[in-house]
Design an enzyme around this catalytic site. Structure first.
Site: not given
Length: 395
Positions: A266, A320, A323, A329
Site C-alpha cells: 500500500e 470508501e 472507512k 481515510e
C-alpha cells in the site's frame, strides 16, 4: 570501414536502450481494491474499468467470490486477503485447508490468484495474542496449499504497517522494533524458505502530515529537491518512499536476511483531509501518484538496490465512504464510486455503456508496448541488414 563502424555503434546503442524501452512499457501498476463502502460499482463494472486501463494486478482485502468470479478469464492477477479475525482458526490445519478449498481452489481454473496475505498490519496493533497467531497461521495456510498441490502456484505472506520499524533513517540503519523481534524472526524465516515477498504499507504522507516544518513536501512528492544523504552508505535519496524501502531491507539484513524481496502493498496520498491533516489535497494526491507511476514505468530501483525495480500497489482504487477515522481515510481513491477520476494521472476515463475500444488507456499499456516493440524490432532488423550489406560491399 567508417560507415560499418558507425552502423555497428548505432546498433549497439539501440540494443542497449531496447531493454530500457521495453522496461518502461512492460510493467503495470498494482492497485488495492478496498470495499468498505455502500456505494461502489458492481464487480463486473470494476472489471471493465481495470480492463480498459490495462491494470493487471489487484490486491483484494478478502476472498470475495463475487469479485473473483467477475474477473474470471481476465488477465488480472490477484493477491487476496485472509482477515485478522481468522488467524487463530488458521492455526488448525483442517480449518486452513477448508478455507483454501472454499475460497481459493474453486476460482483457480478461471481467475489468477498468485498470493494470499494472511492478516493485515497485525504486528503494529496492541493485541499480543493476535501477534502470536500470525506466523503459525501463515505456516498452516502454506502447508494446506501444499497438501492441495498449490504451494508453487500461490504464495503466502502478510502485510505490515511501516510502524513495525523502530528506526528508519538513515535507511542503512533501519531496524525493526525490538519488542516485535520475537514475531518477525519466524516470519522472515518463512519468507526465506518459501520465497514469498515481504509486504509493507508505506505512506510518506503520514510523515509529512506529522512534521511539515521539517520534512520537504518536494521530497515526499517525488519532485526535484536537494535530497538526503545516508552517511552510512553515501547514497543519496531524492524521495522518502525509496528511503523507506531501503530501511526495510536494512532491517531484514540486521536480522540475518538478504534474500527476501520487499513489496509495497500500500502507498498513496489522500485527496481530502481534516484541517489538521496538512498536505491532503487533490493537487498533492495527483502529483504523488503521477510521479510514482512514472517511476514504476521506468522500472526504477532504490539507491541501495538499483537493479531491483520497485514493486508497488497503489492505495486505492476507490474512495470508501464507510472507512472509520479521519477524513483522509475515506479519500485515497483514484476514482469516485461513480467511476469518474478524482484527478488526472493518465488513467482518466469513465466506464458506462460505451465499448471498451472507446475507453482511454493507460499510457504504458500492453497494446502500445507491443506496437512500439514491434517497431523497435523492425528498426533493429533494418539496421542489421544495412550493416551486413556494408560488410559485403567491403569484400
Amino acid at each position: 570501414m567508417a560507415i560499418v563502424f558507425k552502423s555497428l555503434i548505432l546498433l549497439l546503442q539501440l540494443l542497449s536502450c531496447s531493454d530500457l524501452f521495453i522496461g518502461i512499457h512492460g510493467i503495470g501498476v498494482g492497485v488495492n481494491y478496498g470495499q468498505i463502502a455502500d456505494n461502489l460499482p458492481p464487480p463486473s463494472r470494476v472489471s471493465s474499468l481495470l480492463n480498459s486501463l490495462n491494470i493487471t494486478r489487484v490486491k483484494l482485502y478478502d476472498a470475495d467470490p463475487k469479485v473473483l468470479s467477475a474477473f474470471s478469464n481476465s488477465d488480472v492477477e490477484f493477491i487476496i486477503g485472509l482477515g485478522n479475525q481468522d488467524l487463530q482458526a488458521m492455526g488448525d490445519p483442517m480449518k486452513a485447508q477448508s478455507w483454501i478449498q472454499e475460497n481459493v481452489q474453486p476460482h483457480l481454473s478461471q481467475t489468477k490468484i498468485s498470493c494470499i496475505f494472511v492478516g493485515n498490519e497485525v504486528l503494529s496493533g496492541e493485541d499480543n495474542q493476535l501477534k502470536s497467531y500470525l506466523a503459525p497461521a501463515m505456516q498452516s495456510v502454506y502447508r494446506a496449499l501444499g497438501n492441495l498441490g498449490l504451494n508453487k502456484q500461490v504464495l503466502v505472506t502478510t502485510a505490515h504497517s511501516f510502524q513495525i520499524l523502530g528506526n528508519s533513517f538513515p535507511p542503512s540503519s533501519g531496524t525493526f522494533r525490538e519488542d516485535l523481534a520475537q514475531y518477525i524472526q519466524p516470519i522472515l524465516a518463512f519468507h526465506s524458505q518459501t520465497k514469498s515477498p515481504f509486504l509493507i504499507n508505506a505512506y510518506p504522507f503520514f510523515a509529512y502530515k506529522d512534521d511539515p516544518d521539517q520534512i520537504s513536501l518536494d521530497y515526499v512528492l517525488f519532485r526535484p529537491n536537494a535530497g538526503l544523504k545516508d552517511p552510512g552508505t553515501n547514497l543519496k535519496y531524492d524521495n522518502m518512499l525509496y528511503a523507506q524501502i531501503d530501511a526495510v531491507y536494512a532491517a531484514m539484513k540486521a536480522m540475518g536476511h538478504t534474500d527476501i524481496r520487499v513489496q509495497i502493498s500500500e502507498t498513496g496520498w489522500p485527496s481530502k483531509g481534516d484541517s489538521d491533516e496538512v498536505g491532503a489535497s487533490v493537487e498533492n494526491a495527483g502529483i504523488y501518484n503521477r510521479n510514482l507511476m512514472q517511476r514504476i514505468a521506468e522500472r526504477q530501483g532504490t539507491p541501495a538496490r538499483p537493479s531491483v525495480p520497485i514493486d508497488v500497489y497503489v492505495f486505492a482504487l476507490f474512495n470508501e465512504n464507510l472507512k472509520p477515522g479521519p477524513v483522509s481515510e475515506r479519500n485515497y481513491g483514484l476514482y469516485y464510486p461513480n467511476v469518474s477520476p478524482v484527478y488526472d494521472i493518465g488513467l482518466q476515463g469513465k466506464v458506462s455503456n460505451v465499448p471498451t475500444s472507446d475507453l482511454p488507456r493507460i499510457d504504458y499499456s500492453a497494446s502500445q508496448r507491443n506496437v512500439r516493440n514491434s517497431l523497435l524490432f523492425l528498426v533493429l532488423t533494418l539496421l542489421w541488414c544495412s550493416f551486413l550489406a556494408n560488410v559485403l560491399a567491403m569484400d
